[in-house]
Write a protein that holds these residues in place. Sequence first.
Motif, PDB file in Angstrom:
ATOM      1  N   ILE A  42       0.831  -1.209   0.000  1.00 53.49           N
ATOM      2  CA  ILE A  42       0.000   0.000   0.000  1.00 53.49           C
ATOM      3  C   ILE A  42       0.863   1.256   0.000  1.00 53.49           C
ATOM      4  O   ILE A  42       0.563   2.231  -0.707  1.00 53.49           O
ATOM      5  CB  ILE A  42      -0.957  -0.001   1.206  1.00 53.49           C
ATOM      6  CG1 ILE A  42      -1.920  -1.201   1.113  1.00 53.49           C
ATOM      7  CG2 ILE A  42      -1.739   1.302   1.261  1.00 53.49           C
ATOM      8  CD1 ILE A  42      -2.774  -1.226  -0.126  1.00 53.49           C
ATOM      9  N   ARG A  46       0.897   4.361  -2.565  1.00 50.70           N
ATOM     10  CA  ARG A  46       0.703   5.737  -2.105  1.00 50.70           C
ATOM     11  C   ARG A  46       1.864   6.630  -2.540  1.00 50.70           C
ATOM     12  O   ARG A  46       1.666   7.777  -2.939  1.00 50.70           O
ATOM     13  CB  ARG A  46       0.553   5.761  -0.585  1.00 50.70           C
ATOM     14  CG  ARG A  46       0.011   7.077  -0.030  1.00 50.70           C
ATOM     15  CD  ARG A  46      -0.036   7.068   1.480  1.00 50.70           C
ATOM     16  NE  ARG A  46       1.308   7.186   2.060  1.00 50.70           N
ATOM     17  CZ  ARG A  46       1.554   7.141   3.361  1.00 50.70           C
ATOM     18  NH1 ARG A  46       0.566   6.956   4.222  1.00 50.70           N
ATOM     19  NH2 ARG A  46       2.796   7.272   3.808  1.00 50.70           N
ATOM     20  N   GLN A 195      -5.748   3.370   0.099  1.00 50.47           N
ATOM     21  CA  GLN A 195      -5.136   2.740   1.263  1.00 50.47           C
ATOM     22  C   GLN A 195      -6.085   1.789   1.984  1.00 50.47           C
ATOM     23  O   GLN A 195      -5.685   1.138   2.952  1.00 50.47           O
ATOM     24  CB  GLN A 195      -4.667   3.800   2.262  1.00 50.47           C
ATOM     25  CG  GLN A 195      -3.495   4.641   1.800  1.00 50.47           C
ATOM     26  CD  GLN A 195      -3.109   5.693   2.815  1.00 50.47           C
ATOM     27  OE1 GLN A 195      -3.372   6.879   2.650  1.00 50.47           O
ATOM     28  NE2 GLN A 195      -2.490   5.255   3.899  1.00 50.47           N
TER      29      GLN A 195
END
Length: 230
Positions: A42, A46, A195
Amino acid sequence: MWGQTYVSALSISFPCSAWECMAWIFIMDLEQKTRNDLRREILRRRDNLAFETRSQKSMAVIERLWQLPSFAQAKHLFTYINFRSEVETKPLVRQCVGKGISVAVPLTLPEESRLVACKITDPDLELRPGYCDIPEPDQGVATIVEANDIEIVILPGSVFDEHGGRLGYGGGYYDRFLANDAPHALRIGVAFEMQIVKNRLPLMPHDKLLHYLVTEKRTIDFAHRGMEEI
């Protein structure tokens, strides 16, 4: 003959056979591996967000925060200061100070494995690189605030689920702060939509559940199991 071995989970110890002990350690290692794999994947995604995209999404998150009555009515706020690719919070600090809201941010004390809340009025002038280069108040001049006065804690994280679960970055600093310093504060996680995972996260006993999760697209109220989406 196998003797009894003691396994410690947090501060609790209990006896188990050697085979049970090995199984417990295997499960804990597997869960930790899963948690770390989730974090890496994740965070990689990001980090790939373009700066402009991240800034736009962050402002949408902040707009949604102000739509929460509990947030808009609060007088004492504790929030992280964004680092790397996190949802940006400096604009939020400026808005809150402009409205007369008392804002505190974390100062990390790694030798004590804890956070302390320090008052801030100007994030552009009062912060410096601190623990792990995260922007923090200067410990020599910072004003520590009474954590019991904090009404809302804005939490960062690496991964979130739709059930109030949150994975931080592995240090446990915010979970300890919530448990020991601000146990009565409303816990609001902020994140980008990418997320969030559908399945429940593999949480540990010390992981604190959120009351709200706010992204650029929706606000999830875990206390009432409600979800508002645009």
